[in-house]
Design a protein around this motif. Structure first.
Motif, PDB file in Angstrom:
ATOM      1  N   LEU A   1      51.265  63.234 -16.543  1.00 28.82           N
ATOM      2  CA  LEU A   1      51.667  63.940 -17.759  1.00 28.82           C
ATOM      3  C   LEU A   1      51.751  62.999 -18.950  1.00 28.82           C
ATOM      4  N   ARG A   2      52.231  61.787 -18.717  1.00 30.62           N
ATOM      5  CA  ARG A   2      52.309  60.813 -19.812  1.00 30.62           C
ATOM      6  C   ARG A   2      50.912  60.441 -20.309  1.00 30.62           C
ATOM      7  N   ASN A   3      49.982  60.280 -19.386  1.00 35.36           N
ATOM      8  CA  ASN A   3      48.607  59.939 -19.785  1.00 35.36           C
ATOM      9  C   ASN A   3      47.978  61.076 -20.589  1.00 35.36           C
ATOM     10  N   LEU A   4      48.213  62.327 -20.160  1.00 36.07           N
ATOM     11  CA  LEU A   4      47.683  63.463 -20.910  1.00 36.07           C
ATOM     12  C   LEU A   4      48.306  63.516 -22.299  1.00 36.07           C
ATOM     13  N   TYR A   5      49.604  63.295 -22.380  1.00 36.96           N
ATOM     14  CA  TYR A   5      50.305  63.305 -23.673  1.00 36.96           C
ATOM     15  C   TYR A   5      49.737  62.233 -24.605  1.00 36.96           C
ATOM     16  N   ASP A   6      49.576  61.020 -24.083  1.00 36.19           N
ATOM     17  CA  ASP A   6      49.073  59.917 -24.914  1.00 36.19           C
ATOM     18  C   ASP A   6      47.653  60.179 -25.389  1.00 36.19           C
TER      19      ASP A   6
ATOM     20  N   LYS B   1      57.891  67.784 -33.886  1.00 33.67           N
ATOM     21  CA  LYS B   1      56.877  67.268 -32.976  1.00 33.67           C
ATOM     22  C   LYS B   1      57.502  66.957 -31.614  1.00 33.67           C
ATOM     23  N   PRO B   2      56.977  67.528 -30.530  1.00 31.37           N
ATOM     24  CA  PRO B   2      57.560  67.273 -29.214  1.00 31.37           C
ATOM     25  C   PRO B   2      57.272  65.854 -28.735  1.00 31.37           C
TER      26      PRO B   2
END
Length: 500
Positions: free
Chosen positions: A231-236, A207-208
């Motif tokens: 990018l962090r918000n999209l990932y979360d 898992k990335p």
């Protein structure tokens, strides 16, 4: 008493005349009232007839609309044509797009197939359809959730490219200034979808983390980096809630076999029941196997991206191109039909290969010394559709006896001393790999196929040539990654030209 009508005797002559006038007027009024009653009755009858006729027309219209929806679910182009010809839908991109966007009674897979076509009308409908989505003030994940719920993505990379390009243009129009260009939105959208697969497909073990996701997307914003916070918000968002996609009835195979590329009787070389040579699989285990360590289950088939990256499974053969991160049509259809066969027989699905790597047609392995195995030709009804070859024992069977996905396979003419007009499906540069296929045994068990090539005989030379031509058109190597790499390269070149 005059003419049977009572007249008071004490009336003067003038009063008598007045009375007669009143009585005549009364009689005229009674006649007029009766006439009005008759006209009213006639009018009411006409109104009732009109209402009944209008109700009949409405019922007839509703029936035709339902028929049009069914035709659309079977063949989108013919369904739209039927609705237009019966004046149930105007032949304009705006009207057709609203019909698809509303989606009442429509199969989401059929909607995706129609929107992905490259004809001029379909392209106009696609852009009108995307324009019906409002993405203002939504982050990219929220917009993708809305967009991907309105239809089911098709499997062909070219169709996906057109649809995601339209999405990127619409998102950037609704949210100016978020990205430097639509190329950035396009590439990041794919990255988000692949992240969804990696995080939520149980077959992906590696898992990335968020740092890897950020690193993967460096330099995509016209050569620059996107804000880490974005990018962090999209990932979360993806980690906390996976994409949901519209579900179609996987047990109904009518759509799968409705409009095949080709169908007909062919002879297939196989082995007699109970004496098939299983040999050793790539993992060195008796009885075959996929050479993938612990084979994955079908649990990930309904995710946005059932396909895996090459590094996601230890021990995986690297001989095949990885599939794109969406549902590859032929493999998805195969998985759906395979699961349907298992469920219909009350058995849990047998482990299935996670992606269409090294697919090759079945031909029997040479019998080992002392084998006593019998090769037989079996007459089967073959259907070629959605980049898969299905075969049935009878034309009336609802479920196939076997399924052969065609990705990465090749076809060649061969000579056989026993049967004329033969050809084979095989894996190019094969080093002992088995073709990924499944079949139904006589006792109802659905098992993995065990062939390195499939040898098939057609009734005539002409039919053999037609089958070879049709299968060559269906055999494909997935171009998705090349398409995405070309887009990234275009961004890089564009940035260098601007800096020069």
């Amino acid at each position: 008493m005059e003419d049977g009508v009572y007249v008071p005797p004490d009336l003067t002559p003038e009063e008598r005349l007045e009375l007669e006038s009143i009585r005549r007027r009364k009689q005229e009024l009674l006649v007029e009232i009766q006439r009005l009653r008759d006209e009213l009755s006639e009018a009411m009858s006409e109104v009732e007839g009109l209402e009944a006729n209008e109700g009949s027309k409405t019922l007839q219209r509703n029936r035709k609309m339902a028929m049009g929806r069914k035709k659309f679910n079977m063949d989108p182009k013919k369904g739209i044509q039927f609705l237009v010809e019966n004046e149930l839908l105007q032949n304009t991109p705006e009207e057709i797009s609203r019909f698809l966007y509303k989606g009442e009674g429509l199969n989401k897979t059929a909607i995706g197939d129609y929107l992905g076509e490259r004809e001029e009308l379909n392209l106009a409908v696609l852009h009108a359809f995307v324009d019906l989505h409002e993405f203002t003030d939504l982050n990219l994940v929220q917009a993708l959730r809305q967009f991907l719920w309105s239809f089911r993505l098709p499997g062909e990379a070219q169709k996906i490219d057109r649809m995601m390009e339209a999405f990127a243009q619409r998102y950037c129009l609704c949210n100016p200034g978020v990205f430097q260009s639509t190329d950035t939105c396009y590439v990041l959208s794919f990255a988000v979808i692949m992240l969804n697969t990696s995080l939520h497909n149980p077959n992906v073990r590696d898992k990335p983390g968020v740092e890897r996701f950020i690193t993967m997307n460096r330099g995509i914003n016209d050569g620059g980096d996107l804000p880490e916070e974005l990018l962090r918000n999209l990932y979360d968002s993806i980690r906390n809630e996976p994409f949901k996609i519209p579900e179609d009835d996987g047990n109904d195979l009518t759509h799968t076999f409705f409009n095949p590329d080709r169908e007909g009787w062919l002879l297939k070389l196989g082995t007699a029941p109970g004496v098939e040579h299983w040999g050793k699989g790539r993992a060195g285990r008796p009885g075959g196997g996929w050479g993938l360590g612990q084979p994955p289950s079908l649990s990930g088939c309904n995710s946005i991206s059932p396909s895996l990256s090459p590094s996601s499974l230890p021990g995986r053969s690297l001989c095949a191109l990885p599939p794109h991160p969406f549902r590859l049509v032929s493999m998805a259809v195969c998985l759906s039909v395979f699961a349907s066969l298992c469920v219909s027989r009350g058995a849990p699905p047998h482990p299935w290969p996670p992606s269409p790597c090294c697919l090759v047609p079945p031909v029997l392995l040479p019998s080992p010394p002392g084998g006593g195995r019998v090769k037989t030709w079996k007459r089967r009804w073959f259907i070629l559709t959605d980049n898969c070859l299905y075969y049935f024992e009878y034309t009336t069977d609802k479920e196939p006896r076997g399924i052969i996905p065609l990705e990465n396979l090749s076809i060649r003419e061969v000579e056989d001393p026993r049967k004329p007009n033969c050809f084979e499906l095989y894996i190019p540069n094969n080093k002992g790999q088995l073709i990924k296929a499944c079949k139904t045994e006589a006792d109802g068990r659905v098992v993995e196929g065990n062939h390195m090539v499939y040898r098939i005989s057609a009734p005539t030379q002409e039919e053999k040539d037609e089958w070879i031509k049709s299968i060559k058109a269906a055999v494909s190597v997935d171009p998705f990654y090349e398409m995405l790499a070309a887009r990234k390269k275009r961004i890089s070149v564009k940035k260098k030209q601007e800096q020069a």
